[in-house]
Design an enzyme around this catalytic site. Sequence first.
Site, short mmCIF file in Angstrom:
data_model
loop_
_atom_site.label_atom_id
_atom_site.label_comp_id
_atom_site.label_asym_id
_atom_site.label_seq_id
_atom_site.Cartn_x
_atom_site.Cartn_y
_atom_site.Cartn_z
N TRP A 60 1.48 -5.89 13.44
CA TRP A 60 2.59 -5.21 12.77
C TRP A 60 3.78 -4.93 13.66
O TRP A 60 4.85 -4.58 13.17
CB TRP A 60 2.10 -3.91 12.16
N ARG A 90 0.84 -1.20 0.00
CA ARG A 90 0.00 0.00 0.00
C ARG A 90 0.88 1.25 0.00
O ARG A 90 2.06 1.19 0.27
CB ARG A 90 -0.95 0.00 1.20
N GLU A 112 -8.94 4.59 14.39
CA GLU A 112 -8.68 3.16 14.57
C GLU A 112 -8.23 2.95 16.01
O GLU A 112 -7.15 3.41 16.40
CB GLU A 112 -7.60 2.66 13.61
N ASN A 125 -5.01 7.21 3.59
CA ASN A 125 -4.82 6.43 4.83
C ASN A 125 -3.41 6.68 5.35
O ASN A 125 -2.42 6.45 4.64
CB ASN A 125 -5.00 4.93 4.55
N GLU A 126 -3.30 7.19 6.57
CA GLU A 126 -2.02 7.32 7.27
C GLU A 126 -0.93 7.89 6.35
O GLU A 126 0.12 7.28 6.13
CB GLU A 126 -1.61 5.97 7.84
N GLU A 130 -2.88 -8.75 6.86
CA GLU A 130 -3.41 -8.54 8.21
C GLU A 130 -4.13 -9.77 8.75
O GLU A 130 -5.02 -9.67 9.60
CB GLU A 130 -4.32 -7.32 8.22
#
Length: 652
Positions: A333, A111, A325, A149-150, A373
């Site tokens: 992770w 990602r 989250e 995202n992040e 994940e």
Amino acid sequence: MNTFSSDHLTLGVCDYPEHVPAEDWPKHSEQQKQIGLAIVRLAEFSWTKLEPVEGKFDWQWLDEAINIYADQGLKIVLCTPTATPPAWLIQKYPEILPVDEQGRIKKFGSRRHYDHASPIYRKECVRIVTAMAQRYGQHPAVIGWQTDNELGHEGTGCSYGGASAAEFPAWLRTKYGSLDNLNEAWGTSFWSQTYNEWDQIEPPNLTAVRQANPSQVLDFKRFCSAMIEQFQILQIDVLRALSPGRFITHNFVTFSAESDLYRLCEKLDFVAWDSYPVGMLEFFATWESEEVKSSYARTGHPDLVSLHHDLYRGLKGGTGFWVMEQQCGHANWAQYNPLPADGAVKLWSAQAWSHGADVLMYFRWRACHMAQEIMHSGLLHQNGKPDRGFHEVAELDPSNFPLAPVEAKVAVLHDYDSLWAYDQQPHNKDLSYWLQFTMFYSALRKLGVDVDIIHPRQLADKQYKLVVAPALTLMTDEIAEALNKYHKGLFVFGPRTAFRNESGRVAEQGQFEKIEALVGCQLTNFDSLRPTLKQTIKEHNSSSTIEASLWCEGYAPTTGAPIWCYQGGPLDGQAAVNQNGLVTVVGALSLELIEKVLVHNLQKAELDYMHLPDGVRVSQRGTRKLVCNFNQSDVCWNGVTLPAVSYQWLTN
């Protein structure tokens, strides 16, 4: 702007319906409603699912999912799927891919595999965000959007080739105007680094023998931050136009250092972040032993979690934030991923509220069956049965957590330029900006003091009785002006304060050049200590001594006076702590010394404090005080037994 409002804490969940059979969606939405969830985050990482091939969209699955959740009265946060460009897009435009610090192209298969500066990728992102906003921007169940995202996380903030390498010289030309100005700012006369053409300048990676020019690295960090900011603004502009009345936010991460978040969040309605207390232990300061880390292995360290709550609350001046989250079981992770203790999810939820969170979104709904994940837990197991986090969330009563401001009387100053400059040349392998920052922050939290974490420019917005600047090493004219104009309370500065100017060079007149009248002293020298090397420090006009480690710097008072001095060693007799009226400068790293200086200043400011047991923390929101016990055993404190891994209300 927030189209979802409540007078108490709201709970939600991150869900990925595309990961499970569609026949499970109705049951999932019913369960979510039954345990008190009100919001569901959807469509993150879903670009390929929405657009399987270029120009051909499949909206049916997301239409159906949104309607199923909406039928249960659940509100929807949609995500722009730009963190995961599809394989067909990469195949068509391989130049989108970023280049790592070793000069290697990062490939498809994970990602955030894109260069923020890429004009091609920016155009493609505008296209997919436009398509999503046109379809769902006015859906009655959609209350807001999360961008990407992040952003910049996991080393994806900088690309050292491609579009970023091409754009960097142009960005510098805009910033400096001339090569003479750039060469002066970077000090390129050192090691014959002088540039006479703009296209000679490249990203600061793969430099021979030693580290790259630190001023060049600092500007590259600023450049990469600006590219991320531009990348996000393109999406925000689309969403504002096509989805009016809906909020826009972003989910930031633990100890983010990839971009200047104060600037990155300017056009957001509020800030969100992703909280994983157990995994966060790997970022813990080096002064803590493995034994201490183990004691918090199933709860996370309270100060690391609260630091982030306070940081993200402060980015936009103390407004309510979301935890987008929230860990609700084991993560996948970190280097080590212990199962959280019973009660940890409820404890984290209460702690987040007490630091100003308005909404908590648990990650994730159902544990994933596939891919990266697969080891990450959810509120449901992979087989669909409730996990422990499910039951803890169901036991929470959000009405017990009314929304109110966090009224801190102490500010802790934070700055990303200082972070980048400090960490580029730490001068001690065990030191970092965040380590030094956390030492001061944790000392305040151990004393039961609520704090705001803000940028110095925000000082003008609120009156504080005490301002603490743990590691403000880079002093710009803007920051110096903000500090010199602020006369509303006491100041405590940490080591390395004002050591560098805006370009990262040491100030011409040395440390404190722009704020010497404020601090009342000058630097004599600094000392980087090996792990087993200690330095004794003696209180002025007292026999009391303590030991410092890691870092010491000596001061020669001008208008100030020493209150702690070095005893023995190369800094013998010099001031380790200098006081100049309302301003104190601490030059040595010692948890004991920092606490003593802070207590002294809290007393002068007439602020309440308390000495808390290890792992016990107190925080206040509105009129309600919460005491949290992060220990895995009961703690007796003030005549009250605090059960292990729990919270309770504190009465005055």
